[in-house]
Design a protein around this motif. Structure first.
Motif, PDB file in Angstrom:
ATOM      1  N   PHE A  83     -10.017  -2.494   3.577  1.00 11.44           N
ATOM      2  CA  PHE A  83      -9.940  -1.237   2.836  1.00 11.44           C
ATOM      3  C   PHE A  83     -11.358  -0.830   2.463  1.00 11.44           C
ATOM      4  O   PHE A  83     -12.307  -1.602   2.659  1.00 11.44           O
ATOM      5  N   ARG A 140     -10.752   4.665  -4.519  1.00  9.70           N
ATOM      6  CA  ARG A 140     -10.163   4.325  -3.225  1.00  9.70           C
ATOM      7  C   ARG A 140     -10.472   5.432  -2.235  1.00  9.70           C
ATOM      8  O   ARG A 140     -10.023   6.564  -2.400  1.00  9.70           O
ATOM      9  N   CYS A 168      -5.921   2.292   2.175  1.00 11.48           N
ATOM     10  CA  CYS A 168      -5.950   2.897   0.845  1.00 11.48           C
ATOM     11  C   CYS A 168      -6.291   4.376   0.964  1.00 11.48           C
ATOM     12  O   CYS A 168      -7.399   4.721   1.381  1.00 11.48           O
ATOM     13  N   ARG A 191      -4.973  -3.133   4.948  1.00 14.00           N
ATOM     14  CA  ARG A 191      -4.447  -2.421   3.782  1.00 14.00           C
ATOM     15  C   ARG A 191      -5.100  -1.049   3.739  1.00 14.00           C
ATOM     16  O   ARG A 191      -6.279  -0.910   3.403  1.00 14.00           O
ATOM     17  N   THR A 244       0.824  -1.202   0.000  1.00 10.04           N
ATOM     18  CA  THR A 244       0.000   0.000   0.000  1.00 10.04           C
ATOM     19  C   THR A 244       0.864   1.260   0.000  1.00 10.04           C
ATOM     20  O   THR A 244       0.466   2.296  -0.508  1.00 10.04           O
TER      21      THR A 244
END
Length: 234
Positions: A192, A199, A232, A230, A10
């Protein structure tokens, strides 16, 4: 025991030291290191260096994100090289992808070849006390919960588990149904928040993730299930 961390991919533009520092500041347990940028397969010196820095920081290596594609004809790095690097890194597991075709595109022969290759690498990894975990991802045989379930059942190996992440383009209720199907095989969860391909900050997805975590039952402190975060950016 539930463990939290980040996937270094990431932050692919950040250095190893910066990622370790930010993980420590966030009071997380550890990091999954990416093979395509931070700890490349075959780079023994880097793997050992990162392992040492993690130990000094009091953090765990949660996994090695190898991007190995089972049964792909052009994998770039042999699984044997990946496995050796994971061992030097001190990773308890290796993340892989289930081939190069989605479940609708793949033939029965394709599925058999992917299954056989994952069985092969699971044996190799087990000999080194390292697990093999398959990412839940589009364009592979884990692009649907039903296909992912079938794949793990066909592999039928105690050293193989699944990741889970929210599939793009479906509703929260459908993702919850997916969780119920693959839950018995899960080991890691990628956290995420996306809307289609946008995102968005994870904070905007709190409501959805409360539902996912409720159905994952990750609140039990005695449940031996780890998940990596993760993050984002928006």
């Amino acid at each position: 025991m539930i463990k939290t961390g980040v996937c270094s991919v990431t932050f692919r533009k950040e250095s190893v030291d910066t990622i370790i520092k930010r993980t420590k500041q966030a009071n997380l347990d550890g990091i999954e290191w990416a093979a395509d940028v931070h700890v490349q397969p075959g780079d023994s010196q880097q793997a050992e260096c990162v392992a040492r820095k993690m130990k000094e920081a009091g953090l765990e290596v949660l996994s090695y994100g190898s991007y190995y594609r089972a049964r792909a004809t052009e994998n770039g790095n042999s699984f044997e090289t990946i496995l050796q690097t994971a061992k030097q890194l001190g990773a308890p597991s290796i993340r892989i992808w289930a081939g190069i075709k989605g479940s609708e595109e793949a033939s029965e022969k394709d599925r058999q070849q992917v299954t056989a290759d994952i069985q092969r690498i699971a044996e190799l990894a087990q000999a080194q006390k390292i697990a093999v975990h398959i990412e839940y991802h589009g364009g592979t045989l884990t692009d649907t919960s039903e296909s992912a379930k079938q794949l793990v059942e066909d592999i039928n190996h105690n050293n193989v588990k699944l990741y889970w992440q929210p599939a793009v383009g479906i509703e929260v209720s459908e993702r919850v149904k997916d969780i119920q199907i693959v839950k018995p095989f899960l080991k890691h969860v990628h956290v995420f928040y996306w809307q289609e391909q946008d995102r968005l900050p994870l904070a905007e997805g709190v409501g959805a993730w409360r539902q996912y975590l409720h159905h994952l039952h990750l609140k039990d402190p005695h449940e031996d299930q780890a998940f990596s975060i993760r993050v984002c950016p928006g």
